[in-house]
Every structure is written in structure tokens, then in C-alpha cells.
Scaffold this motif. Structure first.
Motif, PDB file in Angstrom:
ATOM      1  N   MET A 104       0.834  -1.202   0.000  1.00 44.71           N
ATOM      2  CA  MET A 104       0.000   0.000   0.000  1.00 44.71           C
ATOM      3  C   MET A 104       0.878   1.265   0.000  1.00 44.71           C
ATOM      4  O   MET A 104       0.684   2.180  -0.784  1.00 44.71           O
ATOM      5  CB  MET A 104      -0.898  -0.039   1.244  1.00 44.71           C
ATOM      6  N   PHE A 127       2.384   1.912  -3.361  1.00 43.32           N
ATOM      7  CA  PHE A 127       1.509   2.498  -4.375  1.00 43.32           C
ATOM      8  C   PHE A 127       1.307   4.002  -4.127  1.00 43.32           C
ATOM      9  O   PHE A 127       1.284   4.796  -5.054  1.00 43.32           O
ATOM     10  CB  PHE A 127       0.159   1.782  -4.386  1.00 43.32           C
ATOM     11  N   VAL A 128       1.159   4.361  -2.858  1.00 44.45           N
ATOM     12  CA  VAL A 128       0.991   5.784  -2.530  1.00 44.45           C
ATOM     13  C   VAL A 128       2.255   6.554  -2.918  1.00 44.45           C
ATOM     14  O   VAL A 128       2.193   7.638  -3.506  1.00 44.45           O
ATOM     15  CB  VAL A 128       0.681   5.965  -1.026  1.00 44.45           C
ATOM     16  N   MET A 185       2.977  12.366  -9.584  1.00 41.48           N
ATOM     17  CA  MET A 185       2.368  13.703  -9.538  1.00 41.48           C
ATOM     18  C   MET A 185       3.430  14.791  -9.402  1.00 41.48           C
ATOM     19  O   MET A 185       3.354  15.841 -10.018  1.00 41.48           O
ATOM     20  CB  MET A 185       1.399  13.786  -8.369  1.00 41.48           C
ATOM     21  N   HIS A 199       6.560  14.731 -10.409  1.00 43.40           N
ATOM     22  CA  HIS A 199       7.315  14.926 -11.642  1.00 43.40           C
ATOM     23  C   HIS A 199       6.486  15.541 -12.749  1.00 43.40           C
ATOM     24  O   HIS A 199       6.997  16.224 -13.611  1.00 43.40           O
ATOM     25  CB  HIS A 199       7.932  13.598 -12.087  1.00 43.40           C
ATOM     26  N   ALA A 200       5.185  15.292 -12.719  1.00 43.27           N
ATOM     27  CA  ALA A 200       4.321  15.858 -13.765  1.00 43.27           C
ATOM     28  C   ALA A 200       4.208  17.364 -13.629  1.00 43.27           C
ATOM     29  O   ALA A 200       3.849  18.051 -14.569  1.00 43.27           O
ATOM     30  CB  ALA A 200       2.944  15.228 -13.695  1.00 43.27           C
ATOM     31  N   PHE A 260      -6.761  -3.952  -8.465  1.00 45.22           N
ATOM     32  CA  PHE A 260      -5.863  -2.804  -8.474  1.00 45.22           C
ATOM     33  C   PHE A 260      -4.571  -3.248  -9.134  1.00 45.22           C
ATOM     34  O   PHE A 260      -4.083  -4.347  -8.860  1.00 45.22           O
ATOM     35  CB  PHE A 260      -5.583  -2.334  -7.044  1.00 45.22           C
ATOM     36  N   ILE A 306      -1.494   3.638 -12.849  1.00 45.80           N
ATOM     37  CA  ILE A 306      -2.134   2.984 -11.709  1.00 45.80           C
ATOM     38  C   ILE A 306      -3.614   2.911 -12.042  1.00 45.80           C
ATOM     39  O   ILE A 306      -4.183   3.862 -12.596  1.00 45.80           O
ATOM     40  CB  ILE A 306      -1.899   3.735 -10.378  1.00 45.80           C
ATOM     41  N   ALA A 353      -7.580   0.968 -10.922  1.00 44.28           N
ATOM     42  CA  ALA A 353      -8.393   0.164 -10.013  1.00 44.28           C
ATOM     43  C   ALA A 353      -9.764  -0.005 -10.648  1.00 44.28           C
ATOM     44  O   ALA A 353     -10.189   0.824 -11.454  1.00 44.28           O
ATOM     45  CB  ALA A 353      -8.507   0.851  -8.657  1.00 44.28           C
ATOM     46  N   ALA A 379     -10.948   2.793 -13.204  1.00 49.86           N
ATOM     47  CA  ALA A 379     -10.403   4.151 -13.319  1.00 49.86           C
ATOM     48  C   ALA A 379      -8.900   4.062 -13.202  1.00 49.86           C
ATOM     49  O   ALA A 379      -8.372   3.175 -12.524  1.00 49.86           O
ATOM     50  CB  ALA A 379     -10.961   5.060 -12.227  1.00 49.86           C
ATOM     51  N   GLY A 380      -8.225   4.938 -13.870  1.00 53.12           N
ATOM     52  CA  GLY A 380      -6.768   4.886 -13.803  1.00 53.12           C
ATOM     53  C   GLY A 380      -6.134   6.235 -14.042  1.00 53.12           C
ATOM     54  O   GLY A 380      -6.803   7.208 -14.419  1.00 53.12           O
ATOM     55  N   LEU A 381      -4.865   6.281 -13.806  1.00 50.88           N
ATOM     56  CA  LEU A 381      -4.101   7.496 -14.048  1.00 50.88           C
ATOM     57  C   LEU A 381      -2.868   7.107 -14.849  1.00 50.88           C
ATOM     58  O   LEU A 381      -2.026   6.336 -14.386  1.00 50.88           O
ATOM     59  CB  LEU A 381      -3.685   8.135 -12.716  1.00 50.88           C
ATOM     60  N   MET A 421       0.159  13.473 -18.165  1.00 52.86           N
ATOM     61  CA  MET A 421      -0.471  12.655 -17.143  1.00 52.86           C
ATOM     62  C   MET A 421      -1.972  12.875 -17.304  1.00 52.86           C
ATOM     63  O   MET A 421      -2.410  14.019 -17.391  1.00 52.86           O
ATOM     64  CB  MET A 421      -0.006  13.073 -15.751  1.00 52.86           C
ATOM     65  N   PRO A 464      -6.144  11.267 -16.399  1.00 53.78           N
ATOM     66  CA  PRO A 464      -7.039  10.267 -15.827  1.00 53.78           C
ATOM     67  C   PRO A 464      -7.806   9.541 -16.918  1.00 53.78           C
ATOM     68  O   PRO A 464      -8.039  10.096 -17.997  1.00 53.78           O
ATOM     69  CB  PRO A 464      -7.990  11.108 -14.965  1.00 53.78           C
TER      70      PRO A 464
END
Lengths: 235, 270
Positions: free
Chosen positions: B1, B4-5, B12, B14-15, B201, B234, B236, B248-250, B258, B260
Motif C-alpha cells: 500500500m 503504491f501511494v 504527480m 514529476h508531472a 488494483f 495505476i 483500479a 479508473a486509472g491514471l 499525465m 485520468p
């Protein structure tokens, strides 16, 4: 009480949702500025910034076709690319053709509000770059070829015959020659106006002559090109 | 977990970084590469179903706003605010190896010309994609499972019409090949929703090569670019008992974009 699996699932969805919302942003290259070159606007020289400036903002497009990569602008006239990235191109004692090109560069950058250089898609000048380049070209003798404040009473009809007999000869700049700019009509002259002034001023045209501008015919054509009413909207 | 966080936070951060000063060539190259990336159609790599079947799905990408500057000019970007390629997939889990199952899936998607509304330009988009994946599924306790899919996808998109000027006849094509690994986990949702329902996920890590070609006939110009990039996504989703799939993913492509994405599908088992 929530199970471990339930907590895990909710946490994962929370991460995905936050990520998705934050992801609604512009691409990450959105804030860049045009590249800038350090120049000396007081006393510009090729070595203290002009060389780098000309290479980064002029010669990168005006280079020989063979030296271009995949990314090139379209329709760069081959005759304006010769040696522009070298100091010798801007040597006032150099080849008359290069002098003509250098004068044309001055006009296109500083005196052409209709179709100025750099082109819209190209890297723009920033800061003192334009000021330094202007001073450099003027110092080299490539500045304004038509002195400010001048005027003329001449019109196209007054110089038409002189231009035709000098420039638009058969095989040269006449309408029948598709390889050359057309100068036997007013539209053609307007389309090549900056080049005509620059090449005449540099002595690069008419080819094979010298001192054309001090002849009566040459002075008359040049005066009309500089100050003629027919070109007012191009200034 | 935590991993993933941390991965999400890294992406985020780096974007949001900006770049230094650029030339028009760099801006034009950037815009072409981003335009090509917008048309990649990276798969969600959702876990292969337990039962053999055919699935119809559509992944919707919410395309990011792109800086259109080239030199001192704003160019048109061949993209739309929302992008989708209808896709059909066949999947099957025929064999067991060690303590897990091996499954495979093949898919193909097609967006016919005129099926997409492009913004600010009068042009037609045609797009297709095809791919396959091998998925090793390791069953855990309490109905959980780990999925380890390895996949490949090729896609091609073509935009033809007035891109650079009102009456121009330009063409922009982008062809991409993607190899990916998308480890993920499936968690039962029976306690929360009902029998046969689960959540998944995953984290897709891939490498893609995109070749793009931008032709501007009016200028006699052709810009060809090849772009090699890492890809991370990522995602889920939930698989509902009646066959519906929602995800949904990113998606993150370093130095490109980047964005969604959402996925809706229906799995017909047989």
C-alpha cells in the motif's frame, strides 16, 4: 467493523481518485520560455553573443538542406542560407552577395512589419537580443539603406523602362523566367522589394556591374524603391 | 500500500515540473510527441476473468490541456477533450501451472473515421489497436489473487484534414508498440456487494515506441519523429457479478503527459 480487504479497497480507490483529479493538468512542458542568449547590447561582437544568437535563432533554420534534421521549417529559400552561421557572412569587406543577404536580414528583422523575421513559428528574440543584433549589423554597415526623411516624386511609370532594361532582361527577372523573381511588373517588384533594395545597395545586383547606384539610372531606381508611394504599405 | 501511494506521489510531483528555455524546434518536437502520446490507447490491463468470454469495452481518456506554443505562434493540436476507442477482447484461462493458473487474452479496437470529434481543427481521426497478454494468476487466501500479466499492444492513429491552416490538407499519423508488465491484486467484494463480485488494483509499467509523421503539403514539409518512453499507470476497478466492469486509472508518460482515464466494459462468459 470494516474488514482488512474493505479498508484496502477503499484506500486504493481513494489513491486512484486523487490521482485522477490531480491528473487533469496541462502537459508538463507548458511553462517554458524562448531560449535566450547573453549579449552585449552596448558593444556587440560576434564573440560576445551575436554568433551564438545568429546560430540559435537564424542559422538553425537557414542552414543547408543537407545539414537539416527531421524538424525543419518549410520554404527556406536556399539563397539566404549560405554561411549565415559564420562570422565571415557579416564581414562588410566580404562577398557582395553576402553583403546583400546581410542587408536583407536587417530589413526583414527590423523594417518589415508585413512579414518579419524571425517567422511566427520560430524562436522569438527576447531581452536585448534584437537591440544587440541591430547595433551589430549597423556597425558592420548593413543598417538602413534608405536614409530616414527622404522622399521622391518618382512613380512606377517613371522607372518602369529603366527597370525592365536593367533587371527584367530576357533570361533574368522577366515574367518568362520561372527560376527568378519577376521584376517586370509592379506586383513582382513589391514582392521582392526588400531584396531589391538590399541587393542594389550591396552592389550584388545587377550582376557583373559595379557602381550602378551612382549612375543616373541606378540612382533613380533606388530612390523610387526607397521612397516610392507604391511601397508605403509595406513599411 | 505504501509503495503504491509513494508511486502516485512520485508521478504527480514529476508531472508538475517545468522546463528551462527552449527553441522552436524543441517546442514543435514536444507538441508532436504529445499529440502522438494522446493517441496511444494504453490498456488498463485489468485481471483476466475467471471464466472464458468476450468483453466489449471502451476506455475514456480525459485528455490534458496542452501548451500549443511553437516559437511565438499557437499551433493546433490534433486531439479532443475526451477520447475513446471501442475494444473487443477474448480471454481464457485454460491451464494450471504450479499453484496458479495461466490465462491469455487478445483484443482489438477500432475507431472509424468520423467517430471522433476533434477540437479546433476540421479533420478526421481513424484509429485501431490490437494486443495480447499472458496472465499468471496466483490464488491467495480468502478469495484474493495476484495477477502478473505480460502484454503487448500495437496501435495506429491517423488524423487527416485542416490541422495547420483552415484550408490545408495535412496528415498526422502515430504508430505505437507497447510492452508492459502489470502486477495487480484481486480482492473479493462479496462481503460488501454480493457473490462473484470483486475489486482489482494494478500498476502497469511499460516501454513504448511511438513513430509519428506530420505532413504539411502546403509547406512541402514532413516531420518524422521516433519517441521511446517509459509508461506507468495505476488503475483500479470492480468486476460485478452480472458481467459489468468499471475501472479508473491514471496514466503517466514522463515528459509527455499525465491524464485520468475511465473504463467501462461488459464481459460475456461462455
Amino acid at each position: 467493523m470494516l474488514s482488512t480487504a474493505s479498508i484496502l479497497i477503499r484506500s486504493l480507490f481513494a489513491v486512484a481518485l486523487v490521482g485522477a483529479l490531480l491528473g487533469c493538468s496541462a502537459d508538463d512542458l507548458g511553462d517554458e520560455k524562448p531560449i535566450s542568449v547573453a549579449v552585449n547590447a552596448e558593444s556587440p561582437t560576434w564573440g560576445n553573443g551575436i554568433g551564438e544568437l545568429v546560430n540559435k535563432k537564424c542559422a538553425n533554420c537557414h542552414m543547408p538542406v543537407s545539414a537539416r534534421g527531421d524538424f525543419v521549417p518549410a520554404n527556406v529559400p536556399t539563397r539566404t542560407i549560405i554561411n549565415i552561421g559564420k562570422e565571415s557572412f557579416f564581414d562588410s569587406a566580404g562577398a557582395v552577395q553576402d553583403k546583400g543577404y546581410a542587408m536583407l536580414a536587417y530589413r526583414r528583422i527590423f523594417q518589415d512589419p508585413v512579414n518579419p523575421m524571425p517567422k511566427q513559428f520560430a524562436t522569438p528574440f527576447v531581452g536585448d537580443e534584437q537591440l544587440a543584433l541591430k547595433k551589430y549589423l549597423e556597425t558592420k554597415g548593413f543598417g538602413n539603406q534608405c536614409p530616414d526623411g527622404g522622399s521622391t516624386q518618382l512613380t512606377y511609370s517613371d522607372v518602369q523602362e529603366s527597370i525592365t532594361s536593367t533587371c527584367a532582361l530576357s533570361g533574368c527577372h522577366n515574367s518568362g523566367n520561372t527560376l527568378r523573381k519577376t521584376l517586370d511588373n509592379l506586383d513582382g517588384l513589391r514582392g521582392s522589394w526588400h531584396a531589391a533594395i538590399s541587393y542594389l545597395a550591396a552592389g550584388a545586383m545587377p550582376q557583373g556591374t559595379s557602381g550602378f547606384l551612382i549612375t543616373t539610372k541606378g540612382a533613380k531606381i533606388f530612390e523610387w524603391l526607397c521612397y516610392g508611394e507604391e511601397f508605403k504599405d509595406l513599411k | 500500500m505504501r509503495f503504491f501511494v509513494a508511486a502516485a506521489a512520485f508521478l504527480m510531483f514529476h508531472a508538475g515540473q517545468s522546463r528551462a528555455e527552449v527553441t522552436w524546434e524543441q517546442q514543435a518536437e514536444r507538441l508532436q510527441n504529445i499529440s502522438a502520446t494522446l493517441l496511444d490507447g494504453v490498456p488498463f490491463a485489468e485481471p483476466i476473468a475467471k471464466t472464458r468470454g468476450i468483453e466489449a469495452s471502451a476506455a475514456v481518456s480525459f485528455l490534458p490541456k496542452t501548451n500549443p506554443t511553437i516559437g511565438g505562434k499557437s499551433e493546433k493540436v490534433p486531439s479532443s477533450p475526451v477520447h475513446m476507442v471501442p475494444t473487443f477482447k477474448f480471454d481464457h484461462r485454460p491451464s494450471s501451472i504450479f499453484s496458479g493458473n495461466v490465462g491469455y487474452e487478445v483484443w482489438a479496437g477500432y475507431l472509424p473515421s468520423g467517430g471522433e470529434k476533434l477540437v479546433n481543427i476540421n479533420a478526421k481521426l481513424t484509429q485501431y489497436l490490437a494486443g495480447s497478454a499472458l496472465d499468471y494468476v496466483l490464488a491467495l487466501d480468502q478469495g484474493m489473487a495476484i495477477h502478473l500479466p505480460l502484454g503487448v499492444q500495437v496501435s495506429s492513429a491517423s488524423v487527416k484534414g485542416a490541422i495547420t491552416a483552415k484550408d490545408s490538407n495535412d496528415s498526422f499519423t502515430a504508430a505505437t508498440s507497447l510492452f508492459y508488465f502489470a502486477p495487480g491484486i484481486v480482492l473479493p467484494l462479496e462481503a460488501m456487494l454480493g457473490p462473484g463480485e470483486s475489486a482489482w488494483f494494478n500498476l502497469l509499467l511499460g516501454s513504448k515506441t511511438t513513430s509519428s509523421d506530420f505532413k504539411i503539403p502546403a509547406d512541402g514539409t514532413e516531420f518524422k519523429l521516433k519517441d521511446n518512453r517509459a509508461v506507468a499507470q495505476i488503475a483500479a476497478g470492480v468486476s460485478l457479478a452480472r458481467g459489468f466492469e468499471i475501472g479508473a486509472g491514471l496514466l503517466y508518460v514522463p515528459e509527455r503527459l499525465m491524464m485520468p482515464r475511465l473504463r467501462v466494459g461488459y464481459h460475456f462468459a461462455f
